[in-house]
Design a protein around this motif. Structure first.
Motif, PDB file in Angstrom:
ATOM      1  N   SER A 144      -5.782   5.200  13.175  1.00 35.93           N
ATOM      2  CA  SER A 144      -6.421   4.992  14.476  1.00 35.93           C
ATOM      3  C   SER A 144      -7.380   3.802  14.442  1.00 35.93           C
ATOM      4  CB  SER A 144      -7.163   6.252  14.919  1.00 35.93           C
ATOM      5  OG  SER A 144      -8.183   6.584  13.999  1.00 35.93           O
ATOM      6  N   HIS A 145      -8.053   3.579  13.315  1.00 35.57           N
ATOM      7  CA  HIS A 145      -8.959   2.430  13.219  1.00 35.57           C
ATOM      8  C   HIS A 145      -8.176   1.118  13.232  1.00 35.57           C
ATOM      9  CE1 HIS A 145     -12.416   4.938  11.267  1.00 35.57           C
ATOM     10  NE2 HIS A 145     -12.049   5.388  12.447  1.00 35.57           N
ATOM     11  N   MET A 146      -7.060   1.102  12.492  1.00 34.35           N
ATOM     12  CA  MET A 146      -6.210  -0.098  12.473  1.00 34.35           C
ATOM     13  C   MET A 146      -5.654  -0.361  13.871  1.00 34.35           C
ATOM     14  SD  MET A 146      -4.461  -2.601  10.844  1.00 34.35           S
ATOM     15  CE  MET A 146      -4.374  -2.261   9.106  1.00 34.35           C
ATOM     16  N   ALA A 147      -5.170   0.663  14.535  1.00 38.73           N
ATOM     17  CA  ALA A 147      -4.600   0.502  15.880  1.00 38.73           C
ATOM     18  C   ALA A 147      -5.649   0.005  16.860  1.00 38.73           C
ATOM     19  CB  ALA A 147      -4.013   1.831  16.361  1.00 38.73           C
ATOM     20  N   LYS A 148      -6.867   0.516  16.748  1.00 43.17           N
ATOM     21  CA  LYS A 148      -7.942   0.081  17.649  1.00 43.17           C
ATOM     22  C   LYS A 148      -8.260  -1.396  17.433  1.00 43.17           C
ATOM     23  CE  LYS A 148     -12.589   1.313  19.116  1.00 43.17           C
ATOM     24  NZ  LYS A 148     -13.727   2.215  18.909  1.00 43.17           N
ATOM     25  N   ARG A 149      -8.324  -1.816  16.172  1.00 42.02           N
ATOM     26  CA  ARG A 149      -8.584  -3.233  15.886  1.00 42.02           C
ATOM     27  C   ARG A 149      -7.466  -4.106  16.440  1.00 42.02           C
ATOM     28  NH1 ARG A 149      -8.473  -5.286  11.089  1.00 42.02           N
ATOM     29  NH2 ARG A 149      -7.474  -3.596   9.989  1.00 42.02           N
ATOM     30  N   MET A 150      -6.219  -3.660  16.276  1.00 42.54           N
ATOM     31  CA  MET A 150      -5.074  -4.462  16.723  1.00 42.54           C
ATOM     32  C   MET A 150      -5.003  -4.547  18.245  1.00 42.54           C
ATOM     33  SD  MET A 150      -2.280  -3.290  13.878  1.00 42.54           S
ATOM     34  CE  MET A 150      -0.935  -4.293  14.488  1.00 42.54           C
ATOM     35  N   ARG A 151      -5.409  -3.487  18.949  1.00 46.15           N
ATOM     36  CA  ARG A 151      -5.398  -3.509  20.422  1.00 46.15           C
ATOM     37  C   ARG A 151      -6.337  -4.575  20.970  1.00 46.15           C
ATOM     38  NH1 ARG A 151      -4.953   2.197  20.253  1.00 46.15           N
ATOM     39  NH2 ARG A 151      -7.203   2.411  20.303  1.00 46.15           N
ATOM     40  N   GLY A 152      -7.395  -4.862  20.236  1.00 45.06           N
ATOM     41  CA  GLY A 152      -8.369  -5.843  20.706  1.00 45.06           C
ATOM     42  C   GLY A 152      -7.998  -7.284  20.395  1.00 45.06           C
ATOM     43  N   MET A 153      -6.866  -7.500  19.720  1.00 46.83           N
ATOM     44  CA  MET A 153      -6.476  -8.860  19.328  1.00 46.83           C
ATOM     45  C   MET A 153      -5.626  -9.513  20.407  1.00 46.83           C
ATOM     46  SD  MET A 153      -5.289  -8.286  15.386  1.00 46.83           S
ATOM     47  CE  MET A 153      -6.357  -7.529  14.174  1.00 46.83           C
ATOM     48  N   ASP A 154      -5.832 -10.815  20.611  1.00 47.84           N
ATOM     49  CA  ASP A 154      -4.937 -11.543  21.504  1.00 47.84           C
ATOM     50  C   ASP A 154      -3.611 -11.746  20.756  1.00 47.84           C
ATOM     51  OD1 ASP A 154      -4.945 -14.125  20.020  1.00 47.84           O
ATOM     52  OD2 ASP A 154      -7.026 -14.213  20.689  1.00 47.84           O
ATOM     53  N   LEU A 155      -2.592 -12.198  21.449  1.00 51.03           N
ATOM     54  CA  LEU A 155      -1.246 -12.293  20.872  1.00 51.03           C
ATOM     55  C   LEU A 155      -1.200 -13.179  19.629  1.00 51.03           C
ATOM     56  CD1 LEU A 155       1.677 -11.439  21.046  1.00 51.03           C
ATOM     57  CD2 LEU A 155       2.087 -13.352  22.602  1.00 51.03           C
ATOM     58  N   ALA A 156      -1.855 -14.335  19.655  1.00 48.16           N
ATOM     59  CA  ALA A 156      -1.827 -15.250  18.510  1.00 48.16           C
ATOM     60  C   ALA A 156      -2.507 -14.626  17.294  1.00 48.16           C
ATOM     61  CB  ALA A 156      -2.503 -16.574  18.871  1.00 48.16           C
ATOM     62  N   THR A 157      -3.644 -13.974  17.522  1.00 48.85           N
ATOM     63  CA  THR A 157      -4.361 -13.322  16.428  1.00 48.85           C
ATOM     64  C   THR A 157      -3.543 -12.169  15.863  1.00 48.85           C
ATOM     65  OG1 THR A 157      -6.453 -13.904  17.462  1.00 48.85           O
ATOM     66  CG2 THR A 157      -6.531 -12.185  15.786  1.00 48.85           C
ATOM     67  N   LEU A 158      -2.903 -11.411  16.734  1.00 49.88           N
ATOM     68  CA  LEU A 158      -2.065 -10.294  16.303  1.00 49.88           C
ATOM     69  C   LEU A 158      -0.892 -10.792  15.456  1.00 49.88           C
ATOM     70  CD1 LEU A 158      -1.440  -7.289  16.338  1.00 49.88           C
ATOM     71  CD2 LEU A 158      -0.222  -7.643  18.500  1.00 49.88           C
ATOM     72  N   GLU A 159      -0.241 -11.856  15.894  1.00 50.90           N
ATOM     73  CA  GLU A 159       0.874 -12.412  15.120  1.00 50.90           C
ATOM     74  C   GLU A 159       0.397 -12.887  13.752  1.00 50.90           C
ATOM     75  OE1 GLU A 159       2.777 -15.413  17.481  1.00 50.90           O
ATOM     76  OE2 GLU A 159       3.601 -13.939  18.878  1.00 50.90           O
ATOM     77  N   HIS A 160      -0.750 -13.562  13.707  1.00 50.02           N
ATOM     78  CA  HIS A 160      -1.315 -14.022  12.437  1.00 50.02           C
ATOM     79  C   HIS A 160      -1.654 -12.824  11.542  1.00 50.02           C
ATOM     80  CE1 HIS A 160      -3.518 -16.513   9.617  1.00 50.02           C
ATOM     81  NE2 HIS A 160      -4.540 -15.675   9.721  1.00 50.02           N
ATOM     82  N   HIS A 161      -2.238 -11.785  12.134  1.00 55.66           N
ATOM     83  CA  HIS A 161      -2.587 -10.566  11.405  1.00 55.66           C
ATOM     84  C   HIS A 161      -1.353  -9.947  10.755  1.00 55.66           C
ATOM     85  CE1 HIS A 161      -4.444  -6.649  10.593  1.00 55.66           C
ATOM     86  NE2 HIS A 161      -3.441  -6.108  11.248  1.00 55.66           N
ATOM     87  N   MET A 162      -0.263  -9.840  11.502  1.00 53.18           N
ATOM     88  CA  MET A 162       0.967  -9.227  10.979  1.00 53.18           C
ATOM     89  C   MET A 162       1.555 -10.055   9.841  1.00 53.18           C
ATOM     90  SD  MET A 162       1.037  -6.458  12.619  1.00 53.18           S
ATOM     91  CE  MET A 162       2.610  -5.788  12.146  1.00 53.18           C
ATOM     92  N   VAL A 163       1.526 -11.377   9.962  1.00 53.13           N
ATOM     93  CA  VAL A 163       2.025 -12.250   8.892  1.00 53.13           C
ATOM     94  C   VAL A 163       1.179 -12.071   7.637  1.00 53.13           C
ATOM     95  CG1 VAL A 163       2.269 -14.668   8.183  1.00 53.13           C
ATOM     96  CG2 VAL A 163       3.091 -13.933  10.438  1.00 53.13           C
ATOM     97  N   GLU A 164      -0.135 -12.067   7.791  1.00 49.94           N
ATOM     98  CA  GLU A 164      -1.044 -11.929   6.648  1.00 49.94           C
ATOM     99  C   GLU A 164      -0.886 -10.564   5.970  1.00 49.94           C
ATOM    100  OE1 GLU A 164      -2.924 -14.377   5.232  1.00 49.94           O
ATOM    101  OE2 GLU A 164      -1.801 -15.590   6.671  1.00 49.94           O
ATOM    102  N   MET A 165      -0.679  -9.516   6.758  1.00 45.77           N
ATOM    103  CA  MET A 165      -0.508  -8.172   6.192  1.00 45.77           C
ATOM    104  C   MET A 165       0.716  -8.108   5.294  1.00 45.77           C
ATOM    105  SD  MET A 165      -1.604  -5.551   9.247  1.00 45.77           S
ATOM    106  CE  MET A 165      -0.725  -4.235   8.480  1.00 45.77           C
ATOM    107  N   ASN A 166       1.733  -8.853   5.623  1.00 44.80           N
ATOM    108  CA  ASN A 166       2.962  -8.842   4.822  1.00 44.80           C
ATOM    109  C   ASN A 166       2.851  -9.659   3.537  1.00 44.80           C
ATOM    110  OD1 ASN A 166       4.447  -7.125   6.488  1.00 44.80           O
ATOM    111  ND2 ASN A 166       5.015  -8.816   7.830  1.00 44.80           N
ATOM    112  N   LYS A 167       1.779 -10.443   3.397  1.00 48.45           N
ATOM    113  CA  LYS A 167       1.605 -11.283   2.214  1.00 48.45           C
ATOM    114  C   LYS A 167       0.924 -10.554   1.061  1.00 48.45           C
ATOM    115  CE  LYS A 167       1.221 -15.753   4.555  1.00 48.45           C
ATOM    116  NZ  LYS A 167       0.308 -16.890   4.806  1.00 48.45           N
ATOM    117  N   VAL A 168       0.234  -9.482   1.347  1.00 45.77           N
ATOM    118  CA  VAL A 168      -0.539  -8.794   0.305  1.00 45.77           C
ATOM    119  C   VAL A 168      -0.127  -7.329   0.204  1.00 45.77           C
ATOM    120  CG1 VAL A 168      -2.559 -10.281   0.559  1.00 45.77           C
ATOM    121  CG2 VAL A 168      -2.415  -8.191   1.880  1.00 45.77           C
TER     122      VAL A 168
END
Length: 99
Positions: A48-72
């Motif tokens: 729920s904390h991760m989902a809440k953080r992601m809901r507040g992201m704009d599309l570009a930030t969300l896309e960057h977040h998803m790419v970075e999550m897959n790197k580590v």
């Protein structure tokens, strides 16, 4: 049939396939049978904390977040019901082996 349903309900949540043993090495070496969920939630995040953080992201930030999550390799998310369960993390995630 009713007995089988009651038995299944009473054991729900502790399925070995979803609760692998915690190996006492590297980041888990300090874990003991007395460890609390607070120790686990220092690294593992609630869904729920991760989902809440992601809901507040704009599309570009969300896309960057998803790419970075897959790197580590990151600690798996914890379902909210797990944090509310009367059992602690180490009741389902058995500690295996001593160092």
């Amino acid at each position: 049939m009713l007995l089988a349903a009651a038995l299944a309900g009473s054991t729900a949540g502790c399925i070995t396939a979803y609760a692998p043993n915690i190996r006492r090495e590297e980041h888990h070496e300090a874990m003991t049978s007395q460890s609390t969920r607070g120790a686990c939630l220092k690294c593992h995040e609630l869904e729920s904390h991760m989902a809440k953080r992601m809901r507040g992201m704009d599309l570009a930030t969300l896309e960057h977040h998803m790419v970075e999550m897959n790197k580590v390799i990151r600690p798996p998310l914890v379902a909210d019901w797990m944090a509310k369960d009367r059992r602690g993390c180490v009741d389902c995630h058995a500690i295996k082996g001593a160092r």
